[in-house]
Structures are given as C-alpha cells and as structure tokens.
Design an enzyme around this catalytic site. Sequence first.
Site, PDB file in Angstrom:
ATOM      1  N   LYS A   1      40.539  14.741  48.152  1.00  0.00           N
ATOM      2  CA  LYS A   1      40.087  13.961  46.985  1.00  0.00           C
ATOM      3  C   LYS A   1      39.042  14.762  46.198  1.00  0.00           C
ATOM      4  CE  LYS A   1      38.968  10.281  49.446  1.00  0.00           C
ATOM      5  NZ  LYS A   1      39.578  10.528  50.747  1.00  0.00           N
TER       6      LYS A   1
ATOM      7  N   CYS B   1      30.776  -3.645  52.074  1.00  0.00           N
ATOM      8  CA  CYS B   1      31.025  -2.459  52.900  1.00  0.00           C
ATOM      9  C   CYS B   1      29.893  -2.062  53.828  1.00  0.00           C
ATOM     10  CB  CYS B   1      31.468  -1.276  52.044  1.00  0.00           C
ATOM     11  SG  CYS B   1      30.211  -0.582  50.990  1.00  0.00           S
ATOM     12  N   MET B   2      28.642  -2.376  53.533  1.00  0.00           N
ATOM     13  CA  MET B   2      27.606  -1.904  54.449  1.00  0.00           C
ATOM     14  C   MET B   2      26.427  -2.845  54.634  1.00  0.00           C
ATOM     15  SD  MET B   2      25.311  -0.296  51.934  1.00  0.00           S
ATOM     16  CE  MET B   2      24.950  -1.960  51.737  1.00  0.00           C
TER      17      MET B   2
ATOM     18  N   MET C   1      33.171   1.087  58.298  1.00  0.00           N
ATOM     19  CA  MET C   1      33.672  -0.264  58.046  1.00  0.00           C
ATOM     20  C   MET C   1      34.076  -1.020  59.316  1.00  0.00           C
ATOM     21  SD  MET C   1      33.218  -0.556  54.947  1.00  0.00           S
ATOM     22  CE  MET C   1      32.025   0.741  54.865  1.00  0.00           C
TER      23      MET C   1
ATOM     24  N   GLY D   1      30.676   4.210  52.426  1.00  0.00           N
ATOM     25  CA  GLY D   1      31.945   4.524  51.770  1.00  0.00           C
ATOM     26  C   GLY D   1      31.803   4.875  50.305  1.00  0.00           C
ATOM     27  N   GLN D   2      30.641   4.579  49.711  1.00  0.00           N
ATOM     28  CA  GLN D   2      30.461   4.818  48.276  1.00  0.00           C
ATOM     29  C   GLN D   2      29.352   5.847  48.060  1.00  0.00           C
ATOM     30  OE1 GLN D   2      31.103   1.243  45.622  1.00  0.00           O
ATOM     31  NE2 GLN D   2      30.318   0.201  47.427  1.00  0.00           N
TER      32      GLN D   2
END
Lengths: 90, 806
Positions: B88, B172-173, B347, B384-385
């Site tokens: 990615k 997510c967190m 996650m 994740g971000q």
Amino acid sequence: MPITGLVITLAGDGQTAGQARTALAANRSLVLGEAFGSRVAGVLDTPNESENRRHWEWLNSLAGVVFVDVVYIALDPVDGDPAMTAAYSD
Amino acid sequence: MDRRTFNKLMAMMAATAVAGGRTISLGQEAGGSAPQPAVLSPELTWAKAPCRFCGTGCHVMVGVGEGRVRAIMGDQKAEVNKGLLCVKGYHVGAILYGEDRLTRPLLRVNGQLQPIEWPEAIKIVADKIEAAPGRFALYGSGQWTIPEGYIAQKFMKGGLANNHIDPNARLCMASAVTGFLSTYGVDEPAGCYDDLDKCDVLIMWGNNPAEMHPVLFSRVIDRRSRGETVTLIDIGTRRTRTTEHCDEYLNFKPQTDLAIANGIAHLLIKNDTYDKSFVETYCAFKADSDPAELHGRPISFEEYKQFLEPYTPAYVAELSGVSVEKLHLLADLFGRRDIRITSLWCMGMNQHTQGTAINTLVHGIHLLSGHFGRPGDAPTSLTGQPSACGTVREVGTLSHGLPGGRVVTEESHRRDAEALWNVEAGRINPKPGHHTIEMWRRFCTAAAEGGDIDTIWVQVTNPGQTLPNRKALFTAKSSLPEKFLIVSDVYPTATTELADLVLPAAMWVEKNGVFGNSERRTQQWFKMVDPPGEARPDAWMMLAVARELFDRGHPSMRDKDGEFLFAMRGADGAVVPAWDWDHFYDMNVDKHVFEEYRQFTRMKHKDLAPYDAYVEARGLRWPVVEQPDGTWRETRYRFAGFDDPYVEKGKEIQFYHSPTHDGRAQVWFRPYVPPPESPDDDYPFWLCTGRVLEHWHSGTMTMRIPQLRRAMPGAYVEVNAEDAARAGIHDGETVIVETRRGSIELSVWIDGRGSSPPGTVFVPFFDEKKPINDLTLEAFDLFSKQPDYKKCAARIRKMPPAAATA
C-alpha cells in the site's frame, strides 16, 4: 511503466539461496544489483501492470526467497496502460 | 536522460541503499535541513511525509514534478521503516489521482447532489449550527491531522460548549485507551518499535501484522534472516499470513482470550515463577467495582490469587480449545527472567465487548512476570490509522476528552483548557458528549422519539460503510428528512450517498500536516501539490465556518476579550485572515495551531517539541524534552529510569501517573465473560470481519489504485474446507451470508488468504458494494464504548437455484 526497486531477502541455506540467485539472474525483466549478505538489490522493469504482477508472484513463490520488499515505485502511466486512470465507479 | 532511465537508476539506488543499510542523497530536498548535493534528480523535488495509511508511521520520500506526485520511495532516514514500504505504501501517491475526485461543494436538491459555491456551502453549515448548536455533532477521524483535530476540538468544546464530537477511532482503539488508563493512569504504550529489534519472543494477540503492519513484521523477519533467534507466537481465532511465519499457533474459541490470560497468570503464581520483586515494588491489584467504574476497586494479592484459582489449565483448555501443553508453554516463557517478551495487539483485542478487560489482563501478565521496562520487554498496542494516537488520543477528540490527556469531567482540566483558549470559566460543558454508537443512534432516531442530534458533520472518514449494524445506525437516516448530513471527503463514498451537503477536501500532501503514530512519534510534512478543483483542507473549512458564526455575532466563536476564537497573528502582530481562502496560506496555520496545542502537552508528560523541530526530524517520540544545549531529546522507553527523563533519579521504574498515586501500575483480575451473541442452531457460525493486505479500511483510497484493486477486486467470505464440503459449497460459488441484522451475497473462498477453523467465517470490510457491516453487532465495551466487529452469530445459505443460475 511499472518500475520497482526491490530488496530480495534470500534464505540462510546456501544451496537454496544459490539456486534462487541463479533463477533470479535468468529473469530478463529483473536487473540484480549489489548483494549485502542475504539481501540483494534489484529492479523489476515490465511493460505493463499484469506482467509486473506476474513477476511479483513468481518472486514471492520462488524457493529460497524469504521476503521481497519494495522500496521504490514510479507512478507514471504508459500509453494504453489503464493504471492510474481507473475510477472505482467504472 | 529520459524519465524511464532515470526511474530505473533511482530504483536501483534506493534498493542498493536499503539492502546495504545506507542512505542516499536525493538532490533537491524540500523542507528539510541543509540542501543536499544534487545527485540524480534533475526533474523531481523530493520531500518527506509519513505514509497516509496505517498507524505504523512509515516515512516516504515523495517525488514531485510538474505539479504532480511522480514517484514514491521508502525513506531511508526514517527509523520506523528504514527505507522499506508495504504494497500500500509504495502506491500511496496514487491515492490523489482517482478519476472521481470531489472538486466542488455539492448540495442535495430534490434528491440530487448539485454543485454550489463555497460561500453558500459555508453559510449552510453555519445555519445548521446556529439553528440548534446543542443538536449538532462532529464525527471525525484518526486520519485528521493533529492541527485539524485540535481545531475541531476547540471549535466544539471551547466554542460551542458542545461535547458531541467523537472520532472513528472509537471503533478501533478506544479499548486500548481504557486499558492503558486503568493500568498506568496515562494512555499510550510505554515501549516502542525498538522492542521488535530486541525481543526474544514476540506474541501476537489476535493480531496479523504480516498483512496489517507489514513493515513492522518485516523488521522481525529480517532479524531471522540475519541469523538471530526470535520466537514468534500467534494467538488467534483464524490462521493468517502471520501464522505462516510463527513457531507456535494457538487457536482459541472467540472471546476466550480472557480465560487464556487468566490461565497464564494462574500458572505464574502456581509455579511461583512470577517476578516477586517487580510485583512488590511496582504493582498494586484491582478488580471490577459495583457499579462498574474504569478504575475499579483495590484488592490484595491474596484476593487476586483466589480470583485466579478456577483458571486451571484444564478449565482454560476446555473453555478456549487451546491445549494444556500450549498454555504451559506460554506460562513457562513468561516465567523466564532470561528472555525478553513483547506482546503486540490491535483490533483483535480492541474490537471486543470485553476490550478493556483483555487489554488490562495482557498488561497484567507483563507486570506480574516483570516483562516490562527493558528493551524487548513490552506490552504494545498498534493502531490502524495514521494519527489515531496523535489526533485522537493526544489531542483528546473523544467525546469525553480535552487536549493533553485531560477530560471534561474534571473541573481543573476544564479550567486549564478554558485558560489556554482564553474563554470564560464555565464555557466547557462538564458532561461527556455522545460516543460514536450513541451519536449515530440518536441521529438515526426521529427527534420526537429522542433523537437529539439533528446535524452531523463527518470529516475524513466513512461511517456509511464502517459503522456496525449499519442499517440501524446509518441507513435509517434516509427515512428521516429532518436530519442533515454534511460530509467532507475526497471521493464519493457510502457516506456521501446519504449526504445533504458534500464538501470537497484536500488530502495528504495537498496540505500541510502532522500525524502521531503508534509509538508516540509525532511526524510533520509540508504541502507539495495543489488539490484538484475547489477541494480545500478540512482545517480551512472549520475556520471558515467559525468565522461565519463570529461575523453573525454568535457568542460561541468569541473569546472572553471578544476576539475571534481562532485569531492567528503573523510576525508583525496583525491578524492573518486565514478563514479567507485567499489568505489561508499567508501563514503556516499548522505551525500556529501546533504551537498553541503544545502548551497542553506537559500535564501528562506528553511533551512535544516546537513545530520546527519536527520539520528537521523523521518524527520524535514524546515526551520530547529540551536539553541544556538547546536540542530536543525524544523518549523511547517511558517509565524506565535509563531513558525517561521524568523518572526520579535512582529509580529503575516509576509509574508516575499511577491511578493509585503511589508509583504503582495496576494488575487487574477480570473474569471470563461470554460474548453477547454466540452461534446457535439458527446461526451456527462465528462471523469475523477485518482487513486484507491490499486494502486500507473502507477501500475509498486503495480501491482507486488500479494495482491494488486488481490484486483484490472484491470482498469474499472465507470458509473452512470441512464446513464447505459438509454444506456442498464450492470455491467461487456465491452464497448468502446472514445474521439477525441483515444479509449479503458473497463469493466463497475456501481456505483462502487466511484459514478459518471449522465453524468460523471471515469477511473483509473494504468493499463498499458488499457492506458486511449490515450484519455486524453494535454491542460495545462498557468502559471504552468500542463495538465488537470480530464475533457475532451468522449462517451461510446456498443461493436459491433460480438466482444461482441467473
């Protein structure tokens, strides 16, 4: 014009790594550069994206290759290659 | 030299440099320190930026020519990725150039989105806020830059006195946050990525870094290729690409990770292999209170031992499906003092209705066994971000938060923020706003039935695809015409499909930015190319709306001296009208905002350096403390005397934000609790959802990169071979996947990318045309309010014959 700079990590086992080096050297789309221990620099130059992907999968499946990291990519499209122009809605 | 030859030479230089562990010169490097000698880039200007995708925080070098991003290279100067990128990352430049970029504001008129001008768009947003400021909500993101999140935070809590602001990072967190807070009294990991270079054992708890954080995983695999011994253990509910590299795989029944963690603690005590000295010096013990509160109630070590008594290997094996031998293996490893153990999670532990509990239990195992505070000994959550830590956790954009680790419920914290924002005491509302699930539930409920949110402004995220139980929490908006949805984004998405107003946004290197990654590293970059058409940065949009409200005389956007809340002064002391697009770049708004935000960061020892220090660096890990010579020193290991400047001299470890105010971290007991929904006769499968290597989150960026889209063109349902054979289902066949909340048709991939055990299916969520969140459960953790996307009950049906042959 998919041109990607790669770092290919070979297995520690000398015989398997040697066979992998031979196979890599025989691939005409791949130019191998300097090796530093088990890590070999290389450039993959293919005429279109599907060829690029085919070679990528071959590299990853080759016995003696432990990991393939990509460290450089050129983003320019070539004539007739739909890369970089497609939209999700097509 | 033609461009092709140039690119081949650059590619070989980059590869050679990374393989040999060197750095190369890129010639003209924008925004960095002293210009480097030109070597090989006559056509391109190179500058650094963190990758736009996950929370790893890799740096890329962006090659710009003729106003476009032309090349991407891993940044060899970056400690995080040392020149490497994942599939990615090396395509990240292409996210700017999808054909369907949003380039003009759009207003829905008679069901159709029609172009309008920016001034009208800004007035509409201001109208909606002015009509009912308390019924307005802002839904943001861990992809907001730090300055954007700070502006949003100040706009809502300091301006409108409205705490209905929450980010997608709630999904997510949030459980990692409550885990850190209830264990150490302060959020975010103590360790860092250097632990991956030092650990002897790496345990991944429901984590698949080979696909989700590939550069970090590659860092560990590279150690093995150099002949180092590092044992990898995967504890999960399905085999993944990570499993293929692991020495041990422990497959557990969903939700029973709680029992496994308790089983390890049970054995450490039973075998007398816990670290007595560490526990006596640095730990206290906790259990849940009644009513349940984040910080629970203190218990003695004897009570802790009694609570663990039932978690014998035989009992845990029966609950979890993990063998007694493997449970002993884990406990024996933690019981050794001669090795270093790092735990990673993301996650799998956070998207869990007992997310806070499992986070605290894993911290507890590390504390109980003394595997903490030395390089390689660390419990570390990943994000994740790209700025879930920086913008959400540090800027505090959750509905209860204030910048720098403060919360709205603490009077002294509110007073600090009011003083720094120069607003009158009492401006900040002491009641937390609606968290994500509640915000959307109320937006999707008629006002007459208690739906007290009328307007939501969504920025940098796609809730129309990512909210759980999507029909109830998002799609229901379509039958409520009085509700108004504003969406700032770069592409049409599932969220813009229901939007009443769409605002075209600039992204990544089309604007200045600052992110904060998973290891407390703050990373800065400069704008490099122009956004397309009339797309503009989110920061400008908020400043423009704030100024519109100010000009109308709305008191919310005035400070206590009557000045505009976001007044920014240039070097000459005059206010720069940054709310006016023509003047937005007359000053560096990011720098101004960052310097203001920086003042908040000392209280919880999350000290940031001045903005200019980040311009020079490839990120710095906080706390960043000024040295006598004027340089800024980052901290790799928090609470460790050898590295953390806030640990008192002479102490090896000091938990200086201890919840019990005695320098001790908390070891929690939390019981195994069954999940809210389990497979039964009607819905006999576990449904797990997640990501795949090629796509990031809801796919709005990666599905527009042809190489990635072709590699993984659509969602699928991963089915175990035995289950498929039993049901007469074949590879590639379309089936109906169904839960009590909805159903979708998906193509079957038998033992595909991963391998689910019998009775479990997996579906990725990147495909907007296959919205798996129509099926997922909205039940959430009591403390973190984070929902569980990893387990609910599902069934698979073959397509009716007519449909199957159509």
